[in-house]
Design a protein around this motif. Structure first.
Motif, PDB file in Angstrom:
ATOM      1  N   UNK A 176       0.863  -1.173   0.000  1.00  0.00           N
ATOM      2  CA  UNK A 176       0.000   0.000   0.000  1.00  0.00           C
ATOM      3  C   UNK A 176       0.895   1.217   0.000  1.00  0.00           C
ATOM      4  N   UNK A 177       0.317   2.385   0.085  1.00  0.00           N
ATOM      5  CA  UNK A 177       1.144   3.594   0.065  1.00  0.00           C
ATOM      6  C   UNK A 177       2.098   3.626   1.262  1.00  0.00           C
ATOM      7  N   UNK A 178       3.372   3.324   0.986  1.00  0.00           N
ATOM      8  CA  UNK A 178       4.389   3.401   2.020  1.00  0.00           C
ATOM      9  C   UNK A 178       4.519   2.184   2.915  1.00  0.00           C
ATOM     10  N   UNK A 179       3.767   1.135   2.712  1.00  0.00           N
ATOM     11  CA  UNK A 179       3.885  -0.043   3.564  1.00  0.00           C
ATOM     12  C   UNK A 179       3.839  -1.314   2.724  1.00  0.00           C
ATOM     13  N   UNK A 180       4.288  -2.405   3.353  1.00  0.00           N
ATOM     14  CA  UNK A 180       4.214  -3.710   2.708  1.00  0.00           C
ATOM     15  C   UNK A 180       3.896  -4.770   3.749  1.00  0.00           C
ATOM     16  N   UNK A 181       3.259  -5.842   3.276  1.00  0.00           N
ATOM     17  CA  UNK A 181       2.835  -6.948   4.127  1.00  0.00           C
ATOM     18  C   UNK A 181       3.505  -8.218   3.614  1.00  0.00           C
ATOM     19  N   UNK A 182       4.222  -8.919   4.505  1.00  0.00           N
ATOM     20  CA  UNK A 182       4.953 -10.131   4.147  1.00  0.00           C
ATOM     21  C   UNK A 182       4.423 -11.323   4.930  1.00  0.00           C
ATOM     22  N   UNK A 183       4.378 -12.452   4.265  1.00  0.00           N
ATOM     23  CA  UNK A 183       4.028 -13.734   4.863  1.00  0.00           C
ATOM     24  C   UNK A 183       5.314 -14.554   4.902  1.00  0.00           C
ATOM     25  N   UNK A 184       5.667 -15.117   6.053  1.00  0.00           N
ATOM     26  CA  UNK A 184       6.891 -15.913   6.199  1.00  0.00           C
ATOM     27  C   UNK A 184       6.574 -17.270   6.805  1.00  0.00           C
ATOM     28  N   UNK A 185       7.371 -18.275   6.424  1.00  0.00           N
ATOM     29  CA  UNK A 185       7.298 -19.560   7.105  1.00  0.00           C
ATOM     30  C   UNK A 185       8.659 -19.877   7.690  1.00  0.00           C
ATOM     31  N   UNK A 186       8.647 -20.636   8.771  1.00  0.00           N
ATOM     32  CA  UNK A 186       9.848 -20.968   9.520  1.00  0.00           C
ATOM     33  C   UNK A 186       9.797 -22.448   9.872  1.00  0.00           C
ATOM     34  N   UNK A 187      10.753 -23.227   9.413  1.00  0.00           N
ATOM     35  CA  UNK A 187      10.835 -24.608   9.885  1.00  0.00           C
ATOM     36  C   UNK A 187      11.651 -24.594  11.176  1.00  0.00           C
ATOM     37  N   UNK A 188      11.563 -25.658  11.980  1.00  0.00           N
ATOM     38  CA  UNK A 188      12.303 -25.667  13.243  1.00  0.00           C
ATOM     39  C   UNK A 188      13.781 -25.341  13.037  1.00  0.00           C
TER      40      UNK A 188
END
Length: 172
Positions: free
Chosen positions: A66-78
């Motif tokens: 969006x204007x000036x921001x971002x949204x990230x999805x992350x995954x983490x294995x052990x």
């Protein structure tokens, strides 16, 4: 006739639509960014089918901007983690969607479980690690969008160490 009743003086604001603020299309306050993260977390259809797990590095996907921001999805294995870092000039909201993550700071460690949110300001240094036996998924919102992630030495001798993050995007 004088009246002490504000409703009689001003009238019902809901009856005067031109006095109401129009809803914002994009968040602009910390509370609105945290609310956006909660809304995305609650709508699994937006993100669940996108999640992938990678044994060699944290997986990430930019979910939206969006204007000036971002949204990230992350995954983490052990065992996957970020290394100790900050987010440069960006503020952020970290929300755990599935599993659990451990955040290490100079103040100690805390476990973040599904629904947990952490809001941080520019320059806030931490390390995030999946210390659990199950994979984890998290959502990260950065404002302004993340452009740097300076790494820091461990907080003290014997501090928790984990693999450093992959190249761009630098998210945690």
């Amino acid at each position: 006739m004088n009246s002490d009743n504000d409703l009689q003086i001003a009238g019902d604001l809901l009856e005067v639509p031109h006095l109401l603020q129009p809803p914002r299309e994009h968040p602009a306050t910390v509370a609105e960014f945290a609310g956006l993260a909660r809304a995305i977390a609650a709508d699994r259809a937006q993100w669940a089918d996108l999640v992938r797990y990678d044994a060699t590095t944290r997986w990430y996907h930019r979910l939206r901007t969006g204007p000036g921001y971002e949204v990230w999805l992350l995954s983490w294995v052990p065992g996957q983690g970020t290394g100790r870092h900050d987010h440069g000039r960006s503020s952020g909201v970290l929300t755990v969607l599935e599993g659990s993550l451990t955040e290490h700071t100079r103040r100690g460690a805390r476990t973040l479980t599904p629904g947990a949110q952490h809001v941080f300001a520019p320059g806030y240094a931490h390390e995030v690690v999946n210390d659990a036996l199950e994979p984890a998924v998290s959502l990260h919102i950065y404002y302004p969008g993340l452009t740097e992630m300076p790494m820091h030495p461990a907080a003290h001798a014997g501090a928790h160490a984990s693999p450093s993050c992959a190249a761009r995007p630098v998210t945690a």
